[in-house]
Design a protein around this motif. Structure first.
Motif, short mmCIF file in Angstrom:
data_model
loop_
_atom_site.label_atom_id
_atom_site.label_comp_id
_atom_site.label_asym_id
_atom_site.label_seq_id
_atom_site.Cartn_x
_atom_site.Cartn_y
_atom_site.Cartn_z
N GLY A 1 0.78 -1.23 0.00
CA GLY A 1 0.00 0.00 0.00
C GLY A 1 0.81 1.28 0.00
N ALA A 2 2.14 1.17 -0.11
CA ALA A 2 2.99 2.36 -0.13
C ALA A 2 2.70 3.19 -1.38
N GLN A 3 2.89 4.51 -1.25
CA GLN A 3 2.63 5.43 -2.35
C GLN A 3 3.94 6.02 -2.85
N LEU A 4 4.12 6.08 -4.16
CA LEU A 4 5.32 6.65 -4.76
C LEU A 4 5.25 8.17 -4.67
N GLU B 1 -2.23 27.21 -7.39
CA GLU B 1 -2.09 26.06 -8.28
C GLU B 1 -3.38 25.28 -8.41
N VAL B 2 -3.60 24.79 -9.60
CA VAL B 2 -4.69 23.88 -9.90
C VAL B 2 -4.01 22.57 -10.28
N VAL B 3 -4.36 21.49 -9.56
CA VAL B 3 -3.66 20.22 -9.74
C VAL B 3 -4.65 19.15 -10.20
N PHE B 4 -4.39 18.58 -11.37
CA PHE B 4 -5.13 17.43 -11.85
C PHE B 4 -4.45 16.20 -11.27
N LEU B 5 -5.19 15.41 -10.47
CA LEU B 5 -4.64 14.21 -9.86
C LEU B 5 -5.19 12.97 -10.55
N PHE B 6 -4.29 12.10 -10.94
CA PHE B 6 -4.64 10.85 -11.60
C PHE B 6 -4.20 9.68 -10.73
N THR B 7 -4.79 8.52 -10.94
CA THR B 7 -4.24 7.28 -10.41
C THR B 7 -3.67 6.55 -11.62
N ALA B 8 -2.67 5.73 -11.39
CA ALA B 8 -2.03 5.01 -12.49
C ALA B 8 -1.22 3.86 -11.94
N ASP B 9 -0.73 3.03 -12.85
CA ASP B 9 0.20 1.94 -12.53
C ASP B 9 1.47 2.16 -13.33
N LEU B 10 2.57 1.66 -12.80
CA LEU B 10 3.82 1.68 -13.54
C LEU B 10 3.80 0.52 -14.53
N ALA B 11 4.17 0.77 -15.77
CA ALA B 11 4.13 -0.26 -16.80
C ALA B 11 5.12 -1.38 -16.52
N ALA C 1 9.79 -1.81 -11.54
CA ALA C 1 9.92 -0.46 -10.99
C ALA C 1 9.36 -0.37 -9.58
N TYR C 2 8.45 -1.28 -9.24
CA TYR C 2 7.88 -1.28 -7.89
C TYR C 2 8.90 -1.74 -6.84
N GLU C 3 10.00 -2.31 -7.28
CA GLU C 3 11.03 -2.82 -6.36
C GLU C 3 12.18 -1.84 -6.15
N ILE C 4 12.17 -0.72 -6.85
CA ILE C 4 13.21 0.30 -6.68
C ILE C 4 12.87 1.08 -5.42
N ALA C 5 13.71 0.96 -4.39
CA ALA C 5 13.40 1.57 -3.09
C ALA C 5 13.47 3.09 -3.12
N GLU C 6 14.47 3.63 -3.81
CA GLU C 6 14.68 5.08 -3.83
C GLU C 6 15.49 5.43 -5.07
N ASP D 1 16.02 16.33 -4.80
CA ASP D 1 14.77 15.63 -4.50
C ASP D 1 14.94 14.18 -4.93
N ARG D 2 14.29 13.28 -4.19
CA ARG D 2 14.38 11.87 -4.53
C ARG D 2 12.98 11.26 -4.52
N VAL D 3 12.85 10.13 -5.15
CA VAL D 3 11.59 9.41 -5.23
C VAL D 3 11.69 8.23 -4.27
N ILE D 4 10.68 8.12 -3.40
CA ILE D 4 10.64 7.06 -2.40
C ILE D 4 9.23 6.47 -2.32
N TRP D 5 9.10 5.36 -1.61
CA TRP D 5 7.80 4.78 -1.32
C TRP D 5 7.37 5.23 0.07
N ARG D 6 6.29 5.95 0.17
CA ARG D 6 5.76 6.46 1.44
C ARG D 6 4.82 5.40 2.03
N PRO D 7 5.15 4.87 3.21
CA PRO D 7 4.29 3.84 3.81
C PRO D 7 2.90 4.37 4.12
N PRO D 8 1.89 3.52 4.04
CA PRO D 8 0.53 3.95 4.38
C PRO D 8 0.46 4.42 5.83
N GLY D 9 -0.36 5.41 6.08
CA GLY D 9 -0.53 5.93 7.43
C GLY D 9 0.50 6.95 7.85
#
Length: 148
Positions: free
Chosen positions: A20-23, A87-97, A101-106, A116-124
């Motif tokens: 359930g982590a969010q990128l 700002e006006v932000v259009f938010l989408f949901t999507a999957d990585l093709a 890529a879901y296994e790349i931690a950071e 800035d870096r990309v990480i998986w944010r744990p739920p909650g």
């Protein structure tokens, strides 16, 4: 009074099924306290928001998206670097093709020199805050499986 800027952005909420982590992009610079936000960016003139999320994921982390659907639109007015931002932000949901890529931690964001870096944010997770303001409610109210 500082300058005023109006911005249109498009971002995509990506959730990892196994936990359930969010990128997210993790900001930790000198201009503001740390915060997280979904990946995405500015909608260029003549570009649709849907095109923006596809382009931005390619530029930022070299990934393609599938199953992209509009989650909602948020509007925020806030102060940033001495100026007022609207700002006006259009938010989408999507999957990585690419499932790998879901296994790349950071990873760093390719098109930014700011660290800035990309990480998986744990739920909650509540700190650092997740922006744009209102995103958590929008995700929680989304139909279908929880995207937290």
């Amino acid at each position: 009074m500082g300058t005023r800027t109006q911005i249109v952005k498009a971002m995509a909420v990506i959730r990892r099924d196994r936990d359930g982590a969010q990128l997210v992009s993790a900001y930790s610079g000198p201009d503001a306290p740390p915060f997280h936000r979904p990946l995405g960016g500015h909608v260029e003139f003549g570009e649709y928001a849907l095109q923006t999320v596809h382009r931005e994921f390619g530029e930022e982390i070299g990934q393609r998206l599938t199953g992209v659907r509009l989650l909602g639109v948020l509007e925020n007015i806030f102060s940033w670097q001495g100026s007022t931002q609207h700002e006006v932000v259009f938010l989408f949901t999507a999957d990585l093709a690419d499932p790998a890529a879901y296994e790349i931690a950071e990873q760093p964001i390719r098109d930014e020199a700011g660290g800035d870096r990309v990480i998986w944010r744990p739920p909650g997770t509540v700190s650092p805050p997740l922006y744009p303001a209102g995103i958590t409610d929008l995700i929680d109210d989304a139909p279908g499986p929880a995207l937290t």
